[in-house]
Design a protein around this motif. Structure first.
Motif, PDB file in Angstrom:
ATOM      1  N   VAL A 189       0.840  -1.208   0.000  1.00 56.00           N
ATOM      2  CA  VAL A 189       0.000   0.000   0.000  1.00 56.00           C
ATOM      3  C   VAL A 189       0.870   1.251   0.000  1.00 56.00           C
TER       4      VAL A 189
ATOM      5  N   PRO B  56      -5.202   7.762  -7.915  1.00 56.72           N
ATOM      6  CA  PRO B  56      -6.504   7.096  -8.048  1.00 56.72           C
ATOM      7  C   PRO B  56      -6.978   6.491  -6.726  1.00 56.72           C
ATOM      8  N   ASN B  57      -8.222   6.095  -6.687  1.00 59.73           N
ATOM      9  CA  ASN B  57      -8.766   5.442  -5.488  1.00 59.73           C
ATOM     10  C   ASN B  57      -7.941   4.209  -5.157  1.00 59.73           C
ATOM     11  N   GLY B  58      -7.638   4.069  -3.881  1.00 62.30           N
ATOM     12  CA  GLY B  58      -6.895   2.892  -3.462  1.00 62.30           C
ATOM     13  C   GLY B  58      -5.406   3.007  -3.683  1.00 62.30           C
ATOM     14  N   ALA B  59      -4.926   4.199  -4.056  1.00 65.91           N
ATOM     15  CA  ALA B  59      -3.497   4.368  -4.318  1.00 65.91           C
ATOM     16  C   ALA B  59      -2.682   4.316  -3.030  1.00 65.91           C
TER      17      ALA B  59
ATOM     18  N   GLN C  30     -10.480  11.591   6.306  1.00 65.92           N
ATOM     19  CA  GLN C  30     -11.276  11.466   5.083  1.00 65.92           C
ATOM     20  C   GLN C  30     -12.744  11.261   5.443  1.00 65.92           C
TER      21      GLN C  30
ATOM     22  N   GLU D 160      -8.742  14.806   1.740  1.00 62.85           N
ATOM     23  CA  GLU D 160      -9.929  15.066   0.944  1.00 62.85           C
ATOM     24  C   GLU D 160     -10.923  15.991   1.655  1.00 62.85           C
TER      25      GLU D 160
HETATM   26  N1  LIG Z   1      -6.457  -1.743   7.321  1.00 64.82           N
HETATM   27  C1  LIG Z   1      -6.357  -2.230   6.062  1.00 64.82           C
HETATM   28  N2  LIG Z   1      -6.259  -3.553   5.851  1.00 64.82           N
HETATM   29  C2  LIG Z   1      -6.158  -4.050   4.599  1.00 64.82           C
HETATM   30  N3  LIG Z   1      -6.145  -3.290   3.492  1.00 64.82           N
HETATM   31  C3  LIG Z   1      -6.228  -1.950   3.646  1.00 64.82           C
HETATM   32  C4  LIG Z   1      -6.362  -1.350   4.928  1.00 64.82           C
HETATM   33  N4  LIG Z   1      -6.446  -0.014   4.778  1.00 64.82           N
HETATM   34  C5  LIG Z   1      -6.386   0.210   3.464  1.00 64.82           C
HETATM   35  N5  LIG Z   1      -6.264  -0.938   2.781  1.00 64.82           N
HETATM   36  C6  LIG Z   1      -6.146  -1.068   1.327  1.00 64.82           C
HETATM   37  O1  LIG Z   1      -5.044  -0.295   0.948  1.00 64.82           O
HETATM   38  C7  LIG Z   1      -5.284   0.347  -0.278  1.00 64.82           C
HETATM   39  C8  LIG Z   1      -5.063   1.832  -0.115  1.00 64.82           C
HETATM   40  O2  LIG Z   1      -6.084   2.384   0.692  1.00 64.82           O
HETATM   41  P1  LIG Z   1      -6.151   3.927   1.018  1.00 64.82           P
HETATM   42  O3  LIG Z   1      -7.379   4.155   1.812  1.00 64.82           O
HETATM   43  O4  LIG Z   1      -4.875   4.358   1.606  1.00 64.82           O
HETATM   44  O5  LIG Z   1      -6.299   4.541  -0.434  1.00 64.82           O
HETATM   45  P2  LIG Z   1      -6.629   6.027  -0.869  1.00 64.82           P
HETATM   46  O6  LIG Z   1      -5.612   6.402  -1.855  1.00 64.82           O
HETATM   47  O7  LIG Z   1      -6.800   6.921   0.285  1.00 64.82           O
HETATM   48  O8  LIG Z   1      -8.018   5.816  -1.604  1.00 64.82           O
HETATM   49  P3  LIG Z   1      -9.253   6.842  -1.756  1.00 64.82           P
HETATM   50  O9  LIG Z   1      -8.888   7.784  -2.839  1.00 64.82           O
HETATM   51  O10 LIG Z   1     -10.385   5.933  -2.143  1.00 64.82           O
HETATM   52  O11 LIG Z   1      -9.455   7.498  -0.459  1.00 64.82           O
HETATM   53  C9  LIG Z   1      -6.691  -0.029  -0.691  1.00 64.82           C
HETATM   54  O12 LIG Z   1      -6.615  -1.085  -1.617  1.00 64.82           O
HETATM   55  C10 LIG Z   1      -7.317  -0.478   0.577  1.00 64.82           C
HETATM   56  O13 LIG Z   1      -8.315  -1.432   0.344  1.00 64.82           O
END
Ligand SMILES: Nc1ncnc2c1ncn2[C@@H]1O[C@H](COP(=O)(O)OP(=O)(O)OP(=O)(O)O)[C@@H](O)[C@H]1O
Ligand SMILES: [Mg+2]
Lengths: 250, 308
Positions: free
Chosen positions: A20, A39-42, A87, A174
């Motif tokens: 991650v 992007p989402n999930g980055a 967020q 965000e």
């Molecule tokens: N506690 C956790 N356990 C397992 N996977 C996790 C956990 N927290 C986040 N993830 C995974 O890590 C990845 C990154 O999540 P994160 O929330 O940091 O992304 P983001 O960039 O903030 O996304 P968004 O733009 O949707 O807010 C995602 O695939 C998410 O499913």
């Protein structure tokens, strides 16, 4: 990079097999708004969590104001000057807007192991809280329970709470998400005002807002920073356009 | 905050007038004293549950530690309040701090189970105190004396001491919750991450709160053992803790004074039903269940709906 306020050094975090945060090195300079897009999930929120101490990285370093804070807890980093919004808005719903901010001011105003005097009657705390509420345009909503505020108002309240801790670095995850068009306009105006006084790490999907506000932008994709640069550089970066802006730029 | 507060004030006023208004028979005074003392313990538990979000199922143990401190001092010839009170309060506070130091590291169901376990530990410890009656309990040689005077043996004086201390514990708990300290407790109860994100580590605040509530329960224990001149391990049992928790919920978790109403109604109902029928427990149990389901905000919620 001695002068950076926040320095991330090769941060890594895995959730199971998923990287991650995959070797993030990034500097936030004093006075800048540094935006993180991706992007989402980055892994943007996870990165903010690692910076503020909500989540521990597997390896790497978080250096804040020249001090390695990688092992410090969330409250200790907050006391060191890292303030954040979440967020998913996180306020004390049963407290009034004012008490939410006064709580933050209290964290900066001496010991809270005080048992006798009603906290609500402490003028210095209330004044500091009102000042922060005015700053974000919530002065006339001070008495409203935070749980009864509109979504945009809650976002603004979170910023007021962060300001009341007298932070050296504001991390906003965000802040515009889910706000209506008018609220978005107001929040952008607020962030523009804050830009003059604070160093800000801003995670945001609203590209127009990011391009208008940021000094520099880092692009995070699958846990990696694929580019860091000025607004113009990032807009011109082909890799970034392919990886991310392609869909959003239209 | 102040809505509905007339109701507990009315209840306290009624208790103040009762002995002068004809309710001065021995069993009536005994009943009222018991209700007031349990109300005091319930207020201290409400401070924990509603204020700090710490749902303890071992609070009776703190009451019992206070009571046993009186008994042990009594057996060794110390009966003056100036000795008894500080020791009992100190013992109850230390018990709460030691057990709390571990329990507060957990949360939710784990916290409930650990407080229950510590409570049972105290219960079995009391049972094993053979010098103080073991399972059978211990009967005081004399009630606690105040400045050498056998004040607590005077029914009326004892009544007003209980009333005064009940009012005082309510006032102290209110003051604490309104203070800086209490604000941190309340914030951490509702949203711990928020409290942490502005710089507060909830643990030490919760621990101090737990210690204070234990001390207040210890005072209730001193009064309880003086009221009956008897203490037994049953006073510390988890059933007693459950009853205290029940009083708090019946009265309404959101208000400290709800605990006063809850305790008074609980003791009142219990007594009334027991007079009606020997099978009163078969009515009492279901009635409690129904009352909790029907009264969402507890008794306090009837006169002061939340966020109204
Ligand atoms: N506690 C956790 N356990 C397992 N996977 C996790 C956990 N927290 C986040 N993830 C995974 O890590 C990845 C990154 O999540 P994160 O929330 O940091 O992304 P983001 O960039 O903030 O996304 P968004 O733009 O949707 O807010 C995602 O695939 C998410 O499913
Ligand atoms: Mg996110």
């Amino acid at each position: 990079m001695a002068e950076s306020l926040l320095a991330l050094r090769d941060l890594r975090k895995h959730y199971g097999g998923l990287a991650v945060t995959d070797g993030v090195t990034l500097d936030v300079l004093p006075g800048e708004i540094h935006a993180i897009i991706g992007p989402n999930g980055a892994g943007k929120t996870t990165l903010i969590h690692e910076i503020t101490g909500v989540v521990a990285p597997d390896s790497g370093q978080v250096v804040f104001a020249g001090r390695d804070v990688t092992r410090l807890s969330l409250p200790r980093r907050a006391r060191a000057g890292l303030a954040r919004s979440f967020q998913i808005t996180s306020v004390v719903a049963g407290f009034s807007a004012l008490e939410n901010v006064a709580l933050a001011a209290q964290a900066r105003a001496g010991s809270s192991f005080r048992f006798f005097r009603p906290a609500a009657s402490e003028r210095a705390l209330n004044e500091a809280a009102m000042a922060a509420l005015s700053e974000v345009g919530l002065a006339d909503r001070a008495a409203v329970p935070a749980g009864a505020l509109s979504h945009g108002e809650k976002r603004a309240l979170e910023i007021a709470i962060a300001l009341a801790t007298q932070p050296r670095l504001l991390l906003l995850d965000e802040p515009l998400a889910g706000a209506g068009p008018e609220e978005t306009e107001r929040l952008i105006a607020l962030l523009t005002r804050l830009k003059a006084a604070y160093t800000i790490l801003l995670v945001e999907h609203d590209m127009q807002a990011v391009f208008a506000l940021a000094n520099r932008i880092s692009v995070l994709v699958y846990g990696r920073v694929i580019a860091t640069g000025t607004v113009a550089e990032i807009r011109a970066n082909a890799e970034v356009r392919a990886a991310y802006l392609g869909e959003d730029d239209a | 905050m102040m809505r509905g507060v007339w109701l507990p004030l009315l209840a306290l006023a009624a208790l103040a007038i009762a002995p002068l208004a004809g309710f001065s028979a021995s069993y009536e005074m005994t009943l009222m004293a018991r209700a007031m003392i349990l109300a005091m313990a319930a207020v201290s538990l409400s401070f924990l549950v509603g204020g700090a979000g710490l749902v303890s199922l071992g609070h009776a143990a703190s009451v019992g530690v206070g009571a046993y401190a009186v008994a042990i001092l009594d057996a060794n010839g110390f009966t003056d309040a100036a000795q008894v009170l500080p020791v009992a309060i100190g013992a109850a506070a230390i018990f709460a701090l030691l057990t709390g130091a571990i329990a507060i590291r957990t949360s939710g169901v784990h916290f409930i189970m650990i407080t229950l376990a510590f409570g049972q530990m105290a219960f079995f410890t009391a049972s094993s105190l053979s010098a103080y009656g073991g399972d059978d309990g211990y009967t005081l040689y004399s009630r606690t004396e105040v400045a050498g005077a056998r004040l607590l043996e005077n029914r009326l004086a004892f009544h007003y001491i209980c009333l005064g201390l009940l009012a005082a514990s309510w006032a102290v708990a209110s003051m604490l919750l309104a203070s800086r300290f209490g604000r941190v407790l309340r914030a951490a109860r509702e949203n711990a991450q928020r409290a942490e994100a502005v710089g507060f580590t909830p643990y030490p605040y919760r621990l101090v709160g737990y210690g204070i509530a234990g001390a207040m329960a210890g005072v209730a224990g001193v009064l309880l053992v003086n009221a009956t001149e008897f203490v037994s391990p049953a006073m510390l049992s988890w059933q007693r803790s459950g009853e205290l928790l029940f009083m708090v919920i019946l009265g309404g978790v959101g208000r400290l004074w709800g605990a006063i109403l809850g305790a008074l109604v609980f003791v009142g109902l219990e007594t009334w039903l027991a007079e009606l029928t020997p099978h009163w427990k078969m009515i009492f149990g279901p009635l409690l269940v129904v009352s909790v389901i029907a009264l969402r905000g507890g008794l306090a919620g009837l006169v002061a709906p939340r966020h109204g």
